[in-house]
Design an enzyme around this catalytic site. Sequence first.
Site, PDB file in Angstrom:
ATOM      1  N   ASP A  89       2.187  11.334   0.976  1.00 38.46           N
ATOM      2  CA  ASP A  89       1.967  10.081   0.243  1.00 38.46           C
ATOM      3  C   ASP A  89       1.910   8.918   1.230  1.00 38.46           C
ATOM      4  OD1 ASP A  89       1.626   8.306  -1.843  1.00 38.46           O
ATOM      5  OD2 ASP A  89       3.532   8.742  -2.822  1.00 38.46           O
ATOM      6  N   GLU A 109       6.943   9.626  -7.786  1.00 35.10           N
ATOM      7  CA  GLU A 109       6.834   9.668  -6.326  1.00 35.10           C
ATOM      8  C   GLU A 109       8.168  10.052  -5.684  1.00 35.10           C
ATOM      9  OE1 GLU A 109       3.151   6.569  -5.579  1.00 35.10           O
ATOM     10  OE2 GLU A 109       5.156   5.897  -5.102  1.00 35.10           O
TER      11      GLU A 109
HETATM   12  C1  5RP Z   1       1.864   3.742  -4.692  1.00 34.65           C
HETATM   13  C2  5RP Z   1       2.322   3.799  -3.280  1.00 34.65           C
HETATM   14  C3  5RP Z   1       1.256   3.873  -2.230  1.00 34.65           C
HETATM   15  O1  5RP Z   1       1.493   5.007  -1.466  1.00 34.65           O
HETATM   16  C4  5RP Z   1       1.289   2.638  -1.381  1.00 34.65           C
HETATM   17  O2  5RP Z   1       1.075   1.522  -2.225  1.00 34.65           O
HETATM   18  C5  5RP Z   1       0.215   2.688  -0.276  1.00 34.65           C
HETATM   19  O3  5RP Z   1      -1.050   2.605  -0.824  1.00 34.65           O
HETATM   20  P1  5RP Z   1      -2.350   2.689   0.079  1.00 34.65           P
HETATM   21  O4  5RP Z   1      -2.434   4.065   0.638  1.00 34.65           O
HETATM   22  O5  5RP Z   1      -3.480   2.398  -0.903  1.00 34.65           O
HETATM   23  O6  5RP Z   1      -2.248   1.640   1.147  1.00 34.65           O
HETATM   24  O7  5RP Z   1       3.490   3.779  -2.977  1.00 34.65           O
HETATM   25  O8  5RP Z   1       2.951   3.681  -5.581  1.00 34.65           O
END
Ligand code: 5RP
Length: 225
Positions: A81, A103
């Site tokens: 993630d 998450e």
């Molecule tokens: C969503 C998250 C995402 O991982 C975080 O916002 C990063 O997003 P991106 O990869 O678009 O920069 O925690 O809840």
Amino acid sequence: MNDKQLVAIEAAKLATNGMLIGLGTGSTANYFIEALAERQAKEGLNIQTVASSTISAIKAQNCGLALVTISQIKQLDLYVDGADEITPKLSLLKGRGQDLVMEKLLATAAKQFVVVADKSKLVSRIGEKFVIPIEVMPNAWQMVKQQLEKHGASGDIRLNAGQDNVAISAQGNYVLDMTFSASLNDKALNDLLNSIPGIVEHGVFYGLARQVLIADKGQIEVMSL
Ligand code: 5RP
């Protein structure tokens, strides 16, 4: 290829046959989903996936990945993630997308949790660039906000994209976006947020990440504990 895509492709190399893999949410996680699908198509990689959000489940489904639901599993092999902020000790801020609970569940249940991000996400402390998202029971939002204010926090309930109603999380809860004193370190912040009744989950991921892949101008750096 941009840095987010580069780091997502690198993380997808960690997938091996038979794995159950958790899919994060956000633009970097989307690149990871695409990279897994490409390995499945080109190499016959045999995996199952579990998504941290409906939007990631839709993306995975459209890419042809096999999905199981979170209620069917006890643990997973790998969870990949993105993050909004990453400190040198690998504390994270996550949850811009309102899927905090899923998450954190997947990050906690994974044998290996790998964070993928570009260099813009590196900070010296949690809360440096973003407010802290705090998912609260709808009936308790004012009580929780008051408790947080007693600890010097400021902020308000999150509104929807049209700014004409409150935002609802994927679990049907409200979200408070709060700012805390810079003197509150990651552990103190995590402990505080874990101690207040009515908070369902929050965006501080303390002590969960062991490995972070950071891409910067085409180069990948591995941060690990
Ligand atoms: C969503 C998250 C995402 O991982 C975080 O916002 C990063 O997003 P991106 O990869 O678009 O920069 O925690 O809840």
